[in-house]
Write a protein that holds these residues in place. Structure first.
Motif, mmCIF file in Angstrom:
data_model
loop_
_atom_site.group_PDB
_atom_site.id
_atom_site.type_symbol
_atom_site.label_atom_id
_atom_site.label_comp_id
_atom_site.label_asym_id
_atom_site.label_seq_id
_atom_site.Cartn_x
_atom_site.Cartn_y
_atom_site.Cartn_z
ATOM 1 N N MET A 164 0.855 -1.104 0.368
ATOM 2 C CA MET A 164 0.501 0.275 -0.156
ATOM 3 C C MET A 164 0.878 1.197 0.229
ATOM 4 N N ASP A 165 0.597 2.216 -1.024
ATOM 5 C CA ASP A 165 0.988 3.181 -0.810
ATOM 6 C C ASP A 165 0.349 5.038 -0.101
ATOM 7 N N ILE A 166 1.029 5.489 1.173
ATOM 8 C CA ILE A 166 0.503 6.404 1.765
ATOM 9 C C ILE A 166 0.900 7.847 1.485
ATOM 10 N N LEU A 167 0.080 8.952 1.098
ATOM 11 C CA LEU A 167 0.791 10.065 0.789
ATOM 12 C C LEU A 167 -0.065 10.973 1.581
ATOM 13 N N ILE A 168 1.260 11.386 2.494
ATOM 14 C CA ILE A 168 1.383 12.379 3.714
ATOM 15 C C ILE A 168 1.210 13.796 2.509
ATOM 16 N N VAL A 169 0.755 14.675 3.149
ATOM 17 C CA VAL A 169 0.605 15.914 2.185
ATOM 18 C C VAL A 169 0.999 17.052 3.169
ATOM 19 N N ASP A 170 1.869 17.985 3.398
ATOM 20 C CA ASP A 170 1.929 19.427 4.053
ATOM 21 C C ASP A 170 1.076 20.593 3.343
ATOM 22 N N GLY A 171 -0.170 20.177 4.055
ATOM 23 C CA GLY A 171 -0.885 21.149 2.784
ATOM 24 C C GLY A 171 -0.389 22.625 2.888
ATOM 25 N N TYR A 172 -0.546 22.992 4.244
ATOM 26 C CA TYR A 172 0.031 24.556 4.081
ATOM 27 C C TYR A 172 0.915 24.965 3.130
ATOM 28 N N ASN A 173 2.394 24.465 3.872
ATOM 29 C CA ASN A 173 3.279 23.744 2.072
ATOM 30 C C ASN A 173 3.069 23.953 0.685
ATOM 31 N N ILE A 174 2.041 23.053 0.597
ATOM 32 C CA ILE A 174 1.911 23.120 -0.626
ATOM 33 C C ILE A 174 0.479 24.030 -1.389
ATOM 34 N N THR A 224 -3.480 19.527 13.506
ATOM 35 C CA THR A 224 -2.734 18.904 14.609
ATOM 36 C C THR A 224 -3.311 19.766 15.841
ATOM 37 N N LYS A 225 -3.080 19.855 17.032
ATOM 38 C CA LYS A 225 -2.925 19.500 18.066
ATOM 39 C C LYS A 225 -2.077 21.304 18.275
ATOM 40 N N GLU A 226 -2.532 22.038 19.417
ATOM 41 C CA GLU A 226 -2.227 23.030 19.623
ATOM 42 C C GLU A 226 -0.493 22.969 20.246
ATOM 43 N N ASN A 227 0.328 24.222 19.611
ATOM 44 C CA ASN A 227 1.324 24.032 20.561
ATOM 45 C C ASN A 227 2.153 22.369 19.082
ATOM 46 N N GLU A 228 1.759 22.021 17.889
ATOM 47 C CA GLU A 228 2.395 21.238 17.436
ATOM 48 C C GLU A 228 2.067 21.785 15.891
ATOM 49 N N SER A 229 3.615 21.403 15.325
ATOM 50 C CA SER A 229 3.452 21.817 13.863
ATOM 51 C C SER A 229 2.955 20.746 13.175
ATOM 52 N N ALA A 230 2.201 20.776 11.961
ATOM 53 C CA ALA A 230 2.328 19.961 10.743
ATOM 54 C C ALA A 230 3.509 19.060 10.867
ATOM 55 N N ASP A 231 4.945 19.615 10.760
ATOM 56 C CA ASP A 231 6.330 18.788 10.214
ATOM 57 C C ASP A 231 6.301 17.908 11.169
ATOM 58 N N GLU A 232 6.084 18.619 13.091
ATOM 59 C CA GLU A 232 5.769 17.298 13.832
ATOM 60 C C GLU A 232 5.220 16.015 13.983
ATOM 61 N N ARG A 233 3.649 16.343 13.455
ATOM 62 C CA ARG A 233 2.408 15.144 13.002
ATOM 63 C C ARG A 233 3.008 14.058 11.645
ATOM 64 N N ILE A 234 3.270 14.626 11.389
ATOM 65 C CA ILE A 234 4.234 14.182 9.588
ATOM 66 C C ILE A 234 5.200 13.687 9.892
ATOM 67 N N GLU A 235 6.658 13.498 10.244
ATOM 68 C CA GLU A 235 7.236 12.538 11.437
ATOM 69 C C GLU A 235 6.954 11.181 11.688
ATOM 70 N N LYS A 236 6.111 11.824 12.910
ATOM 71 C CA LYS A 236 5.530 10.704 13.877
ATOM 72 C C LYS A 236 4.566 10.281 13.273
#
Length: 168
Positions: free
Chosen positions: A1-11, A74-86
């Protein structure tokens, strides 16, 4: 299976069409990105997850599906980058290939180090344009093969019949 995670505001900040939309209405830009990712998901078969930073939308963490695309704020004080890495760590396994769409160079290297493949905003835009062209071509083929009815019907009557058919 392939998953694409998109950093929304970056795109959104990298695609010209979405930049101009963002300047008028950020919510509309988010919706447009999700719609495009739904087309991407339907065409490629990838599972698509779009992640937005919480700092643009105050409140608690929020997850929902829109057009079968998973959308995460994301929750407050969590960046999209942090969530994407996890997510890149937790979703990656032998049977799953994770792709991350972002033009954030640091983020690209971090996720690459965790086994995910990186895709720049420009690469995703070019891929999306190609997909849209293929979809348009397929639609034209289907329309060209549209069967001719044996009974001549006005466009209004044909439209009524088509609505009835779709309601079933």
């Amino acid at each position: 299976m392939d998953i694409l995670i998109v950093d929304g505001y970056n795109i959104i900040g990298a695609w010209p069409e979405l930049i101009s939309l963002k300047n008028k209405d950020l919510s509309a830009a988010r919706d447009s990105l999700v719609e495009k990712m739904a087309e991407y998901q339907a065409y490629t078969g990838y599972r698509v997850i779009v992640v937005f930073d919480a700092h643009y939308v105050q409140g608690i963490e929020k997850k929902y599906n829109n057009y079968k695309v998973e959308v995460i704020f994301t929750k407050e004080n969590e960046s999209a980058d942090e969530r994407i890495e996890k997510m890149a760590i937790s979703l990656s396994n032998r049977q799953t290939q994770v792709h991350v769409a972002t033009s954030d160079f640091t983020e690209q290297w971090v996720i690459f180090g965790q086994g995910a493949l990186r895709k720049s905003a420009r690469e995703l835009l070019n891929e999306m344009k190609l997909i849209e062209q293929k979809i348009e071509k397929n639609v034209k083929k289907i329309q060209a093969k549209k069967p001719v009815t044996k009974i001549p019907l006005s466009d209004e009557i044909a439209e009524i019949f088509e609505k009835w058919r779709r309601e079933r």
